[in-house]
Structure formats: C-alpha cells, structure tokens
Scaffold this motif. Structure first.
Motif, short mmCIF file in Angstrom:
data_model
loop_
_atom_site.label_atom_id
_atom_site.label_comp_id
_atom_site.label_asym_id
_atom_site.label_seq_id
_atom_site.Cartn_x
_atom_site.Cartn_y
_atom_site.Cartn_z
N PRO A 124 0.71 -1.19 0.03
CA PRO A 124 -0.09 -0.09 0.02
C PRO A 124 1.08 1.48 -0.01
N VAL A 125 0.49 2.39 -0.93
CA VAL A 125 1.24 3.53 -0.79
C VAL A 125 -0.06 4.66 -0.41
N PRO A 126 -0.08 4.65 0.86
CA PRO A 126 -1.05 5.57 1.58
C PRO A 126 -1.20 6.95 1.22
N GLY A 127 -2.55 7.60 1.33
CA GLY A 127 -2.50 8.87 1.02
C GLY A 127 -4.11 9.39 1.21
N PRO A 128 -4.43 10.18 0.29
CA PRO A 128 -5.90 10.83 0.84
C PRO A 128 -7.06 9.55 0.64
N SER A 129 -8.21 9.80 1.47
CA SER A 129 -9.33 9.07 1.43
C SER A 129 -10.54 10.09 1.95
N ALA A 130 -11.53 10.30 1.25
CA ALA A 130 -12.56 11.02 1.45
C ALA A 130 -12.99 10.84 2.69
N LEU A 131 -13.43 9.51 3.01
CA LEU A 131 -14.09 9.41 4.37
C LEU A 131 -13.33 9.68 5.69
N ILE A 132 -11.88 9.48 5.51
CA ILE A 132 -11.14 9.79 6.54
C ILE A 132 -10.97 11.38 6.76
#
Length: 295
Positions: A124-132
């Motif tokens: 995984p390369v994490p980043g933006p998430s609308a729910l968070i």
C-alpha cells in the motif's frame, strides 16, 4: 495453483515476481499527492486505472509517462488475469482509482485478492481518502465509526439499510451521489429522526469545499434551499445512536401503568409491579418513579 472465475495461475516465485502497489491519489487538490506515490507511478511498468482518461490528466500534470490500462468495476474480474500475468512475469504494477484510496467504494478488490492468492507482494502507498478526510474535520466522535459506502439507490432499500442502523452507536459514514443527496438526507431524517446530527462534507479539498453540520431536518432544508449544495462529491457523517435516559427510555405504556400505581402505592412497590406488568426493567422504573415523585 490459484483459480479465479475459471482463470488459473501459478503461485509466484517471490524472487522474480513484480510488486502490486495500491496507490492513493488526490481527491481534489493535486498538491495532496505524496512524493512516494509520484515515484512509484513513475517507476512501475504499468498502471491499472479505474478511468484511463481521467488518470491520464493526473499523470500529464506531473510529467509521468507510464502506460495505463483500464481496471474498473465492469472488467476487473476478466482483466485481472492480464495484470497478474504481468506481475508474475516480473513487472511492477500500480493500482489507482479516479480519486482517493483504491478499493474504498472503488474497484481493485478482485485484483488485490488475486495477487495475494498468487503470492504476489501487495504494497500500500497511503494517501488521501474522502471518508477519513471528512471524519477528521466533522466534529463527530472519531474513536469508533463505520463506513457504509453508498446507500441503496432505491427508496425502499435506503430505508431498510437505515432501519438496520437506527441504533448503531458508532459514527456512520456514507458516500452519496449529488443527484441523490437530498433524497438520502430525507431518508436519514425520516428514519433516524429529525434531531440526529448530520454533517455534509462536500467537494473536499476543492475550491467549493463545504462542511456543514446540522440536525437532519435542518440540513435537509438547507440543502433544498441551495442547489449548489447538490453538486460534486459528497460524504455524509451521522452521529451514532445514544440510548435515551430517564422518562425517554421507558415506553409510553410503561409510564401510564407506573403513574396509575404511584397514585396508590409506595414508589418501590409501584415500580416493581409496573415492571412485572410491562416487562420494563425494575431499576429503571424505580429511578423514573423517584424523578416523577420529586416534580
């Protein structure tokens, strides 16, 4: 050997197989992309994208020339084998959606599952998430929450889903399409109550970002009065259910019986008899009886 929808593959040799990177991309503001995401998108052999036309604009903005192939909800099961073949042959592949983190109400689950079953490393390369992003600024409890994705499109399905969540104590998070926003708010109002606190998070990180929190009934009218609020990407966050206290926790019938008995009996005896007659908890009825006697 692994099998998916009739397609067979060998388990990967970890020394020669490629890596599947699950890469989060901006939900609006392009400055939110990470340096790591840019490096991975530039280095992989292939990018599996939900919408190649949409993603091509993102890549062009950052000068990335990696080839794109479509991986969306209509072809993901069938095309997964193509991506997996590339991975097993040693190519690194990046999976992206139109915006935010793949798999979160977006395609990618089947490809990730196939890759893991075949022994391919998934990173995984994490980043933006609308729910968070929405939860972080909503002002609702964030220590416990549940994400329900999109509510059903049909009214009966929406009501049934919300009825099942009526007494869910955790913060509820939904995605919603702009053309169904008002209908969903009305369903929230009618099912969970006009006083339940709801936050509309709309167009997050974009020019016309909105974060508006009101009781469900008031939020319905606010959105109805402003057509601009019925546009763009929407997240709805709903305060969890709270158990009523005092008189509100006792049914109207139990209160009626309790009042009749209090007119003739001491508090303790009235509460005990009311509990036997109605099935309500004796300790709760006793507390209610004390409160009613003191008024």
């Amino acid at each position: 050997m692994c099998v998916f929808s009739g397609w067979r593959c060998s388990v990967a040799d970890p020394t020669s197989a490629g890596v599947l990177y699950v890469v989060a991309t901006p939900i609006g503001n392009l400055d939110d992309i990470s340096a790591r995401a840019l490096r991975v998108l530039g280095d992989v052999a292939l990018i599996a994208a939900e919408d190649t036309r949409h993603s091509q604009r993102l890549l062009q903005h950052f000068g990335i020339t990696t080839p794109l192939q479509a991986c969306h909800e209509h072809n993901e099961r069938e095309q997964g084998g193509r991506f997996l073949s590339r991975l097993l042959a040693g190519d690194d592949v990046a999976l992206i959606s139109d915006a935010g983190t793949p798999l979160i109400s977006d395609p990618g689950f089947h490809l990730v599952r196939q890759a893991r079953a075949a022994g391919v490393r998934v990173v995984p390369v994490p980043g933006p998430s609308a729910l968070i992003t929405a939860l972080s600024a909503a002002g609702l409890p964030s220590d416990r929450f549940i994400f329900e994705g999109f509510l059903p499109a049909k009214a009966a399905g929406r009501r049934a889903r919300l009825e099942a969540l009526r007494e869910e104590p955790r913060t509820l998070i939904f995605y919603e399409a702009p053309h169904r926003l008002l209908e969903s708010l009305e369903a929230l109002r009618d099912t969970l109550g006009a006083e339940r606190q709801v936050v509309l998070a709309r167009e997050l990180t974009k020019t016309f970002e909105t974060l508006k929190g009101l009781p469900a009934g008031e939020l319905c009218e606010w959105v109805r009065a402003d057509a601009n609020q019925q546009r763009g990407e929407c997240v709805l966050l709903v305060a969890g259910w709270q158990a009523p206290e005092g008189d509100e926790a006792v049914s109207a019938e139990a209160l009626r019986v309790l009042d009749l008995l209090l007119a003739e009996l001491p508090v303790k005896r009235a509460a005990a008899l009311a509990a036997e007659i109605t099935g309500a908890r004796k300790n709760l009825l006793y507390q209610v009886a004390l409160e009613r006697q003191s008024k």
